[in-house]
Design a protein around this motif. Structure first.
Motif, PDB file in Angstrom:
ATOM      1  N   VAL A  61      51.909  33.361  68.283  1.00  0.00           N
ATOM      2  CA  VAL A  61      51.898  33.501  66.821  1.00  0.00           C
ATOM      3  C   VAL A  61      50.501  33.222  66.266  1.00  0.00           C
ATOM      4  O   VAL A  61      50.106  33.768  65.232  1.00  0.00           O
ATOM      5  CB  VAL A  61      52.923  32.535  66.184  1.00  0.00           C
ATOM      6  CG1 VAL A  61      52.891  32.608  64.668  1.00  0.00           C
ATOM      7  CG2 VAL A  61      54.316  32.816  66.714  1.00  0.00           C
ATOM      8  N   GLU A  77      73.148  18.978  71.815  1.00  0.00           N
ATOM      9  CA  GLU A  77      72.273  17.951  71.256  1.00  0.00           C
ATOM     10  C   GLU A  77      72.298  17.969  69.734  1.00  0.00           C
ATOM     11  O   GLU A  77      71.847  17.040  69.078  1.00  0.00           O
ATOM     12  CB  GLU A  77      70.839  18.164  71.764  1.00  0.00           C
ATOM     13  CG  GLU A  77      70.024  19.264  71.072  1.00  0.00           C
ATOM     14  CD  GLU A  77      70.481  20.686  71.381  1.00  0.00           C
ATOM     15  OE1 GLU A  77      71.537  20.868  72.013  1.00  0.00           O
ATOM     16  OE2 GLU A  77      69.773  21.619  70.962  1.00  0.00           O
ATOM     17  N   VAL A 107      63.144  26.250  69.016  1.00  0.00           N
ATOM     18  CA  VAL A 107      61.740  26.133  69.448  1.00  0.00           C
ATOM     19  C   VAL A 107      61.426  27.099  70.586  1.00  0.00           C
ATOM     20  O   VAL A 107      60.258  27.348  70.899  1.00  0.00           O
ATOM     21  CB  VAL A 107      61.379  24.693  69.895  1.00  0.00           C
ATOM     22  CG1 VAL A 107      61.443  23.737  68.713  1.00  0.00           C
ATOM     23  CG2 VAL A 107      62.265  24.232  71.035  1.00  0.00           C
ATOM     24  N   GLY A 108      62.476  27.638  71.216  1.00  0.00           N
ATOM     25  CA  GLY A 108      62.256  28.609  72.282  1.00  0.00           C
ATOM     26  C   GLY A 108      62.631  28.125  73.680  1.00  0.00           C
ATOM     27  O   GLY A 108      62.158  28.683  74.675  1.00  0.00           O
ATOM     28  N   GLU A 132      63.999  20.601  69.682  1.00  0.00           N
ATOM     29  CA  GLU A 132      64.699  21.011  68.469  1.00  0.00           C
ATOM     30  C   GLU A 132      65.235  22.439  68.593  1.00  0.00           C
ATOM     31  O   GLU A 132      64.719  23.226  69.385  1.00  0.00           O
ATOM     32  CB  GLU A 132      63.733  20.928  67.277  1.00  0.00           C
ATOM     33  CG  GLU A 132      64.451  20.936  65.951  1.00  0.00           C
ATOM     34  CD  GLU A 132      63.481  20.686  64.809  1.00  0.00           C
ATOM     35  OE1 GLU A 132      63.688  19.702  64.078  1.00  0.00           O
ATOM     36  OE2 GLU A 132      62.529  21.467  64.652  1.00  0.00           O
ATOM     37  N   LYS A 165      55.276  29.079  71.514  1.00  0.00           N
ATOM     38  CA  LYS A 165      55.019  30.105  70.493  1.00  0.00           C
ATOM     39  C   LYS A 165      53.536  30.222  70.123  1.00  0.00           C
ATOM     40  O   LYS A 165      53.202  30.554  68.986  1.00  0.00           O
ATOM     41  CB  LYS A 165      55.866  29.865  69.224  1.00  0.00           C
ATOM     42  CG  LYS A 165      57.373  29.778  69.483  1.00  0.00           C
ATOM     43  CD  LYS A 165      58.194  30.014  68.234  1.00  0.00           C
ATOM     44  CE  LYS A 165      59.670  29.745  68.507  1.00  0.00           C
ATOM     45  NZ  LYS A 165      60.532  29.895  67.346  1.00  0.00           N
TER      46      LYS A 165
HETATM   47  N1  LIG Z   1      56.789  34.544  68.657  1.00  0.00           N
HETATM   48  C1  LIG Z   1      57.522  33.852  69.509  1.00  0.00           C
HETATM   49  N2  LIG Z   1      58.840  33.705  69.293  1.00  0.00           N
HETATM   50  C2  LIG Z   1      59.554  32.996  70.201  1.00  0.00           C
HETATM   51  C3  LIG Z   1      58.967  32.429  71.340  1.00  0.00           C
HETATM   52  N3  LIG Z   1      59.932  31.781  72.032  1.00  0.00           N
HETATM   53  C4  LIG Z   1      61.082  31.969  71.353  1.00  0.00           C
HETATM   54  N4  LIG Z   1      60.874  32.694  70.255  1.00  0.00           N
HETATM   55  C5  LIG Z   1      61.855  33.102  69.245  1.00  0.00           C
HETATM   56  O1  LIG Z   1      62.377  31.918  68.662  1.00  0.00           O
HETATM   57  C6  LIG Z   1      63.747  32.041  68.401  1.00  0.00           C
HETATM   58  C7  LIG Z   1      64.509  30.897  69.065  1.00  0.00           C
HETATM   59  O2  LIG Z   1      64.360  30.991  70.476  1.00  0.00           O
HETATM   60  P1  LIG Z   1      65.418  30.346  71.475  1.00  0.00           P
HETATM   61  O3  LIG Z   1      64.900  30.570  72.845  1.00  0.00           O
HETATM   62  O4  LIG Z   1      66.780  30.791  71.159  1.00  0.00           O
HETATM   63  O5  LIG Z   1      65.280  28.822  71.062  1.00  0.00           O
HETATM   64  P2  LIG Z   1      66.134  27.576  71.593  1.00  0.00           P
HETATM   65  O6  LIG Z   1      65.216  26.418  71.589  1.00  0.00           O
HETATM   66  O7  LIG Z   1      66.775  27.922  72.869  1.00  0.00           O
HETATM   67  O8  LIG Z   1      67.208  27.420  70.437  1.00  0.00           O
HETATM   68  P3  LIG Z   1      68.666  26.684  70.499  1.00  0.00           P
HETATM   69  O9  LIG Z   1      69.364  27.173  71.727  1.00  0.00           O
HETATM   70  O10 LIG Z   1      69.326  27.126  69.234  1.00  0.00           O
HETATM   71  O11 LIG Z   1      68.401  25.224  70.521  1.00  0.00           O
HETATM   72  C8  LIG Z   1      64.164  33.434  68.930  1.00  0.00           C
HETATM   73  O12 LIG Z   1      64.204  34.317  67.864  1.00  0.00           O
HETATM   74  C9  LIG Z   1      63.052  33.785  69.883  1.00  0.00           C
HETATM   75  O13 LIG Z   1      62.869  35.173  69.956  1.00  0.00           O
HETATM   76  C10 LIG Z   1      57.552  32.596  71.537  1.00  0.00           C
HETATM   77  O14 LIG Z   1      56.950  32.114  72.501  1.00  0.00           O
HETATM   78  N5  LIG Z   1      56.891  33.314  70.569  1.00  0.00           N
END
Ligand SMILES: Nc1nc2c(ncn2[C@@H]2O[C@H](COP(=O)(O)OP(=O)(O)OP(=O)(O)O)[C@@H](O)[C@H]2O)c(=O)[nH]1
Ligand SMILES: [Mg+2]
Lengths: 454, 212
Positions: B124, B67, B18-19, B15, B121
């Motif tokens: 957290v 996606e 999610v990071g 999703e 994450k």
């Molecule tokens: N606290 C915390 N925040 C995280 C972690 N991983 C990602 N984030 C935060 O979550 C948000 C989304 O992270 P992304 O890596 O952009 O997520 P994504 O799944 O690639 O998102 P899309 O490309 O939009 O699908 C960002 O603000 C990151 O800083 C983690 O392990 N811990």
């Protein structure tokens, strides 16, 4: 799906995911434009998609065979990626340049096409790929070979600013026929130069200035020189990989993609389709606005007109290589019009399981030509005869469309239908033309800084 | 001594937010950014790691947001040997989405694909265990049922990120020198006609002139 965050305002809306639209979408996203790209169908590629066998049966046959029967004969559906429109890339052509300059080469792998053949008096011959092949080619007699060699030397050494290399010919004044005459080339040599190297589909070029023909022959020779066997390249998994690759490029630079999203309504400023400019499109996911729209002809039928040409294409499945080609896994055959009493050439593009487009042991041959009579399938007979036994045949006729206007009045910029040519050069011309009309600047291809980290 | 480099195409699924991209950034650049933009720019990264004397080169494909409206191209899964399905341990919805992606991969992707389920994450939770909305056991159970690797990670602290990739690398059959490449059906691909458009070709092809 965070629909609530879905933006409704974009810089550009693109409708249809054919290769023309996907390249434009990619280029504009890289330029920093905010692009929304929509397709009414649930797969990429539009008219130029590569489809599975079951999709092919569904599209072309009234009574599709059962899944059991199909799988028994042809194996797994997902092994098939059949091009609806056959084309090859010229190794040194503009599409290759665009692929390299956008790094879309990261996503698509290419193979060389094994050979290029030309039909003469009932048989097919390899088009000589270099001087050595020319010397041994049965296409020409001994004296003709010498004349051909002189001609190719002239092509190779010609320099625009060195008059002595022109041998008294003026590319903008002399017709191509006059050039042939200068080198004393015979009809049969003219035919293979004009049709199998310059890739003209008819003989109109003979009476026109020589420059376009000259440039096409140079492109052919440079493309052959690049990898050796033939001037053509073909992507693994079929041509449908190309629009997907450029769509990915667009998405990486922020482009938003929506497949399976029909356009319910197009709105114009002043609420007037005749005098207004493009305003927005309405879909099941909402209404989206942009100052301009780029689309393929199927999205704006009223703003397009027929080019007067119709193309017939026959997709043939074989379970053997094409006779007389040394079991080549891929090739092009050109049947020059005069050989079969026509006005337009017939093209045959053959690829196989070596390109991951069909299951093991199969070959796909796609025949195409511009229709000249009211019995178009009979026009393809000379090509069918070259293929040997055919397991299955899918035939379709496409009318070719072009936009009525250039988009400056209504901000609706339309692409042209994919033509009958055997390569992508006219498609990339269309891309450059639309890019210019949309941005007001010519397309300049600069190599992007490597994104990749090693 | 085996010196061949095995290339692994790895795709990320999960999703939004999610990071996914953050995990890649941590793995490739050992970096993290608090306010990461939704994936723009780099969605094709490569990273080499040494696993038991062998070099494995990961070609990492991020979804690039395609996606979002069910518009991921078949090219994305094509020939991928590995996938990370990522969810956010603080977002139950993202775990439901992960189940959906597992199903999708079983249908679309090659059946030998190595899949890792990743609950991201977890940093957290350090201050506040209440934030956890998907139990570790739930993830473990799903992974076991579906035959997936399982890790809980933090892209922020780096916990288990490299470990996830190494575990995948260890499960991939390594190429030994002289091995032939095979396609998704295990069919050998002959390299003779393959070309690398970006880096090869005869220079003569680039300049004006004709060598035929
Ligand atoms: N606290 C915390 N925040 C995280 C972690 N991983 C990602 N984030 C935060 O979550 C948000 C989304 O992270 P992304 O890596 O952009 O997520 P994504 O799944 O690639 O998102 P899309 O490309 O939009 O699908 C960002 O603000 C990151 O800083 C983690 O392990 N811990
Ligand atoms: Mg991301």
């Amino acid at each position: 799906m965070n629909q609530e965050e879905l933006d409704t305002d974009y810089d550009v809306i693109v409708l249809g995911t054919g290769i023309t639209e996907c390249i434009l979408s990619g280029l504009l996203s890289v330029d920093g434009k905010k692009v929304l790209h929509i397709d009414k169908q649930d797969h990429y590629g539009g008219e130029a998609a590569s489809v599975t066998l079951s999709q092919l049966y569904q599209k072309f046959k009234q009574n599709p065979i059962s899944q059991e029967e199909r799988e028994a004969k042809y194996g797994k559906d997902r092994d098939w990626n059949v091009d609806l429109i056959p084309k090859f890339l010229m190794a040194n052509g503009e599409l290759t340049n665009i692929l390299i300059h956008t790094n879309v080469t990261n996503y698509v792998e290419f193979k060389q096409v094994s050979g290029s053949y030309v039909f003469k008096q009932g048989k097919i011959y390899k088009v000589p790929a270099n001087e050595i092949e020319a010397i041994s080619s049965p296409l020409m007699g001994i004296f003709e070979k010498r004349r051909m060699k002189k001609f190719l030397e002239w092509i190779g050494t010609y320099k625009e600013d060195e008059l002595s290399t022109h041998l008294g010919l003026d590319l903008d004044k002399n017709t191509m026929d006059e050039v042939y005459y200068k080198f004393g080339l015979g009809n049969s040599t003219k035919e293979f130069i004009g049709h199998a190297m310059a890739l003209w589909t008819n003989d109109d070029y003979l009476q026109q200035p020589a420059r376009p023909s000259f440039e096409r022959i140079v492109l052919y020779c440079q493309s052959v020189a690049r990898y050796g066997k033939s001037p053509y390249l073909y992507p693994l998994y079929g041509l449908g990989e190309l629009p997907q690759g450029f769509a990915r490029l667009s998405a990486i630079y922020g482009g938003t993609y929506m497949l399976d999203t029909p356009i319910e309504e197009v709105a114009y400023t002043e609420g007037n389709e005749e005098t207004g400019k493009f305003h927005s499109v309405k879909t099941k996911l909402g209404t989206f606005k942009a100052p301009l729209v780029i689309a393929d002809p199927t999205y704006f039928p009223k703003k397009c007109k027929s080019t007067g040409q119709r193309v017939i294409r026959a997709i043939c499945i074989l379970n053997h290589p094409v006779p007389g080609t040394g079991n080549a896994d891929s090739l092009q055959i050109i049947i020059p019009q005069s050989q079969v009493g026509r006005k337009n050439d017939i093209y045959v593009a053959i690829v196989s399981d070596a390109h991951n487009v069909c299951s093991k042991g199969h070959y796909l041959a796609i025949i195409s030509t511009i229709i000249e009579t009211d019995k178009p399938h009979i026009e393809l007979e000379p090509a069918f005869k070259l293929l040997g036994p055919i397991e299955e045949k899918f035939m379709g006729i496409a009318e070719l469309f072009e936009p009525k206007e250039d988009g400056s009045k209504d901000n609706v910029f339309l692409s042209r239908s994919y033509d009958a040519s055997s390569h992508f050069e006219s498609m990339t011309d269309d891309v450059k033309d639309i890019y210019f009309r949309v941005t007001g600047r010519p397309l300049v291809l600069e190599k992007k800084a490597e994104e990749e980290t090693a | 001594m085996n010196s061949a480099v095995t290339s692994i195409k790895l795709v990320l699924l999960g999703e939004a937010a999610v990071g996914k991209s953050s995990i890649v950034l941590r793995f490739v650049s050992n970096d993290f950014s608090e306010n990461k933009e939704p994936t723009i720019g780099a969605a094709f990264l490569t990273q080499r790691v040494n696993i038991n004397d062998n070099t494995v080169k990961f070609e990492i494909w991020d979804t690039a947001g395609q996606e979002r409206f069910a518009s991921l191209a078949p090219m994305y899964y094509r020939n991928a040997q590995a996938a990370l399905i990522v969810y956010d341990v603080t977002k139950p919805q993202s775990f439901i989405k992960a189940r959906h992606w597992i199903k999708e991969l079983h249908e679309q992707a090659n059946k030998d694909m190595i899949i890792a389920l990743v609950g991201n994450k977890v940093d957290v939770l350090e201050n506040n265990e209440d934030e956890r909305k998907v139990a570790r056991e739930e993830g473990e159970k799903l992974a076991e049922e579906e035959g997936l690797l399982f890790f809980e990670t933090s892209a922020k602290t780096g916990l288990n990120v490299t470990e996830t990739f190494v575990a995948i690398g260890e499960k991939i059959p390594l190429k030994t020198a002289g091995d032939q490449e095979t396609d998704s059906n295990g069919v050998a691909i002959s390299d003779e006609q393959r070309i690398d458009l970006a880096n090869s070709g005869n220079a003569a092809g680039q300049t004006a002139g004709c060598s035929c």
